[in-house]
Scaffold this active site. Structure first.
Site, PDB file in Angstrom:
ATOM      1  N   LYS A 116       0.818  -1.232   0.000  1.00 47.09           N
ATOM      2  CA  LYS A 116       0.000   0.000   0.000  1.00 47.09           C
ATOM      3  C   LYS A 116       0.842   1.268   0.000  1.00 47.09           C
ATOM      4  O   LYS A 116       0.444   2.280  -0.574  1.00 47.09           O
ATOM      5  CB  LYS A 116      -0.952   0.008   1.195  1.00 47.09           C
ATOM      6  CG  LYS A 116      -1.798  -1.255   1.384  1.00 47.09           C
ATOM      7  CD  LYS A 116      -2.525  -1.689   0.144  1.00 47.09           C
ATOM      8  CE  LYS A 116      -3.256  -2.991   0.349  1.00 47.09           C
ATOM      9  NZ  LYS A 116      -3.516  -3.718  -0.903  1.00 47.09           N
ATOM     10  N   GLU A 200      -2.649   7.376   7.574  1.00 48.03           N
ATOM     11  CA  GLU A 200      -3.434   8.190   6.625  1.00 48.03           C
ATOM     12  C   GLU A 200      -4.458   9.007   7.400  1.00 48.03           C
ATOM     13  O   GLU A 200      -4.877   8.608   8.485  1.00 48.03           O
ATOM     14  CB  GLU A 200      -4.242   7.274   5.699  1.00 48.03           C
ATOM     15  CG  GLU A 200      -3.667   6.923   4.386  1.00 48.03           C
ATOM     16  CD  GLU A 200      -4.656   6.076   3.580  1.00 48.03           C
ATOM     17  OE1 GLU A 200      -4.295   5.749   2.448  1.00 48.03           O
ATOM     18  OE2 GLU A 200      -5.748   5.705   4.046  1.00 48.03           O
ATOM     19  N   ARG A 292      -7.041  -8.353  -9.810  1.00 47.49           N
ATOM     20  CA  ARG A 292      -7.712  -9.638 -10.087  1.00 47.49           C
ATOM     21  C   ARG A 292      -9.156  -9.358 -10.499  1.00 47.49           C
ATOM     22  O   ARG A 292      -9.634  -8.232 -10.335  1.00 47.49           O
ATOM     23  CB  ARG A 292      -7.707 -10.485  -8.812  1.00 47.49           C
ATOM     24  CG  ARG A 292      -8.550  -9.854  -7.726  1.00 47.49           C
ATOM     25  CD  ARG A 292      -8.539 -10.622  -6.418  1.00 47.49           C
ATOM     26  NE  ARG A 292      -9.538 -10.106  -5.504  1.00 47.49           N
ATOM     27  CZ  ARG A 292      -9.342  -9.047  -4.700  1.00 47.49           C
ATOM     28  NH1 ARG A 292      -8.191  -8.426  -4.715  1.00 47.49           N
ATOM     29  NH2 ARG A 292     -10.298  -8.611  -3.913  1.00 47.49           N
TER      30      ARG A 292
HETATM   31  C1  MV4 Z   1     -10.044   3.806   5.215  1.00 51.01           C
HETATM   32  C2  MV4 Z   1     -11.295   4.297   5.662  1.00 51.01           C
HETATM   33  C3  MV4 Z   1     -11.357   5.625   6.085  1.00 51.01           C
HETATM   34  N1  MV4 Z   1     -10.249   6.403   6.035  1.00 51.01           N
HETATM   35  N2  MV4 Z   1      -8.972   4.607   5.182  1.00 51.01           N
HETATM   36  C4  MV4 Z   1      -9.364  -0.075   4.317  1.00 51.01           C
HETATM   37  C5  MV4 Z   1      -9.514  -1.555   4.052  1.00 51.01           C
HETATM   38  C6  MV4 Z   1     -10.812  -1.618   3.351  1.00 51.01           C
HETATM   39  N3  MV4 Z   1     -11.464  -2.908   3.444  1.00 51.01           N
HETATM   40  C7  MV4 Z   1     -11.626  -0.588   4.049  1.00 51.01           C
HETATM   41  N4  MV4 Z   1     -10.724   0.424   4.439  1.00 51.01           N
HETATM   42  C8  MV4 Z   1     -10.952   1.694   4.827  1.00 51.01           C
HETATM   43  N5  MV4 Z   1      -9.908   2.527   4.825  1.00 51.01           N
HETATM   44  C9  MV4 Z   1      -9.079   5.884   5.592  1.00 51.01           C
HETATM   45  N6  MV4 Z   1      -7.982   6.664   5.557  1.00 51.01           N
HETATM   46  C10 MV4 Z   1     -12.405   3.427   5.672  1.00 51.01           C
HETATM   47  C11 MV4 Z   1     -12.226   2.148   5.229  1.00 51.01           C
HETATM   48  C12 MV4 Z   1     -13.387   1.273   5.225  1.00 51.01           C
HETATM   49  C13 MV4 Z   1     -13.759   0.684   6.403  1.00 51.01           C
HETATM   50  C14 MV4 Z   1     -12.994   0.902   7.539  1.00 51.01           C
HETATM   51  C15 MV4 Z   1     -13.416   0.338   8.710  1.00 51.01           C
HETATM   52  C16 MV4 Z   1     -14.567  -0.444   8.759  1.00 51.01           C
HETATM   53  C17 MV4 Z   1     -15.280  -0.684   7.629  1.00 51.01           C
HETATM   54  C18 MV4 Z   1     -14.886  -0.135   6.425  1.00 51.01           C
HETATM   55  C19 MV4 Z   1     -15.605  -0.380   5.244  1.00 51.01           C
HETATM   56  C20 MV4 Z   1     -15.195   0.197   4.079  1.00 51.01           C
HETATM   57  C21 MV4 Z   1     -14.073   1.055   4.061  1.00 51.01           C
END
Ligand code: MV4
Length: 473
Positions: A116, A200, A292
């Site tokens: 990442k 981030e 993918r």
């Molecule tokens: C984030 C985010 C908010 N701010 N990064 C990273 C892994 C992916 N599956 C979801 N991710 C996220 N990264 C920043 N800087 C929100 C998510 C996010 C999420 C995070 C916590 C719980 C559920 C989530 C569902 C979709 C996106």
């Protein structure tokens, strides 16, 4: 002839999906399967099938054994599906060394997008919007405290080698940072073998919007629109839709251009997905790139009419993309519900076993991508997703109603499934109004509440017991 023979290095519904595409292209197929999968649908549908092992997982993950088998049985291309070896950069490398075509991107593109921190650096250099964050992995708390203050709380600590929610920590203030760094690094090491973590800016309640891209080996790159995958539970996508209900034409164009830029920045070829986070002010930021085909690819196929798996095979065989960006037209809406063998009333605990009855829905705009059938015994050693139900329609309302009707029709007995939970989502006012983000499921515990009709076999047993009791047996 595109290929002499394709080996599908996967199992379950995606293996069946790839075999179907190959059949339509008149390409013979080879399946691999573990002993636990000896009754699986993909084994029945392939032209040839070979048991691999040992155990339920190893055989699907052993690069050299898969390629050795491919060479031995005259295979000239391998499709990895998703999961398993699909993002292991060694598979394309070994395929190239052994003269087999890998149906997917280059080893380098997989490696770069799999890290990442590297992915963010490449995107920043290419002009793709990224969230404020650290340029490199953080190595000590003092440095991290300075960086986090510059970024501004809340921040998110993330595993550089990660995905799918592992190694993620939301940090609201400086006092929480040290602990978050340590626990994220520990979780990352355990999950991915590397402890690199970065920071981030944390976006509150974003939408998860991803763009499908297709890139051939002649420099042509197009996008096929977006999918809104915000409805997730513990980072497992549950419901995916296309198109998003919040993108206007200008935002779609700008995000599509960014997705194409992202693909070009790593000389991408084949099918890929660029994931963005969209904040409440309609600003979008690169999240990650999936190198993918994805579980949710059918909703894009339904609104564009393009068979993505066939395109993957044609691109891998060196064909030029005949579809130009201006040719891509979007029609109507599509929803995919992932039906899992889990019990939503019992914390979604897996519910494996024999499928005693199976009646799938039908009618206009109803598609089933699955791998179960009556009397199939769902093994307990794999992912709990057993079938994907996709509906499409000319309006959002029609597509939602069609999904609810199809879920109601769908009879899978002998195991508990998430069908009642998914029906609750389809009947939820916020969902119907398009008012959802990544925190939707967490905000609605009532979605796990529903009346559960007894299994017919249970009713017979209950009535028999009542009759016996009445007669004093
Ligand atoms: C984030 C985010 C908010 N701010 N990064 C990273 C892994 C992916 N599956 C979801 N991710 C996220 N990264 C920043 N800087 C929100 C998510 C996010 C999420 C995070 C916590 C719980 C559920 C989530 C569902 C979709 C996106």
């Amino acid at each position: 002839m595109l290929f002499k023979k394709v080996l599908v290095a996967n199992r379950g519904e995606i293996a069946t999906r790839v075999i179907r595409a190959c059949k339509e292209l008149d390409i013979p197929t080879v399946a691999i399967y573990s002993e636990e999968d000896s009754t699986a649908l993909h084994v029945k549908k392939a032209d040839e099938a070979y048991m691999v092992g040992p155990g339920p997982i190893e055989g699907y993950l052993n690069v050299h054994r898969v390629v050795d088998l491919a060479k031995k049985v005259g295979v000239d291309a391998i499709h990895p599906g998703y999961g398993f070896l699909s993002e292991n950069p060694r598979l394309p490398a070994v395929c190239e060394a052994r003269g087999i075509t890998f149906i997917g991107p280059s080893s380098k593109a997989i490696t770069d997008m799999g890290d990442k921190v590297t992915a963010r650096a490449i995107m920043k250099a290419a002009g793709v919007p990224i969230l404020p964050g650290t340029k490199d992995p953080v190595t000590n708390t003092d440095e991290a405290l300075i960086k986090a203050r510059e970024i501004g709380y809340p921040v998110m600590v993330k595993a550089s080698g990660g995905g799918g929610g592992r190694g993620l920590r939301i940090v609201e203030n400086p006092s929480e940072l040290k602990g978050a760094l340590e626990s994220a690094a520990k979780e990352s090491k355990a999950a991915f073998g590397v402890s690199d973590i970065f920071i981030e800016k944390y976006l509150e309640r974003p939408r998860h919007i991803e763009f499908q891209v297709l890139a051939d080996k002649h420099g042509n790159v197009i996008h096929l629109g977006e999918r809104d995958c915000s409805i997730q539970r513990r980072h497992q996508k549950l419901v995916e839709i296309a198109p998003s209900l919040v993108l206007d034409e200008d935002l779609r164009r700008r995000m599509g251009e960014a997705a194409i830029l992202a693909a070009r920045s790593v000389d991408y070829t084949n099918a890929g997905t660029v994931e963005f986070l969209l904040d409440k002010n309609k600003n979008f930021y690169f999240l990650e790139m999936n190198t993918r085909i994805q579980v949710e690819h059918p909703v894009t196929e339904e609104v564009t009419g393009i068979d993505l798996v066939k395109k993957q095979i044609e691109i891998a065989a060196g064909e030029e993309l005949t579809v130009k960006q201006e040719d891509v037209k979007f029609s109507g809406f599509a929803i995919e519900c992932r039906i899992n063998a889990e019990d939503p009333k019992n914390k979604f605990v897996p519910s494996f076993g024999r499928v005693t009855a199976y009646y799938s829905p039908g009618g206009i705009g109803v598609r089933i991508d699955g791998a179960v059938y009556k009397d199939y015994v769902i093994p307990s050693c794999y992912d709990s997703m057993i079938v994907k139900l996709i509906t499409s329609g000319s309006t959002w309302q029609e597509t939602v109603k069609r999904m609810d009707r199809s879920l109601e029709e769908f009879a899978i007995r002998g195991v508990k499934t998430t069908i009642p939970f998914l029906r609750n989502i389809m009947n939820d006012e916020d969902f119907k109004n398009g008012d959802f983000d990544t925190a939707y499921i967490d905000r609605k515990p009532e979605l796990m509440e529903y009346y559960e009709y007894a299994e017919p076999t249970d009713l017979v047993a209950a009535i028999s017991a009542a009759i016996a009791a009445y007669h004093g047996f």
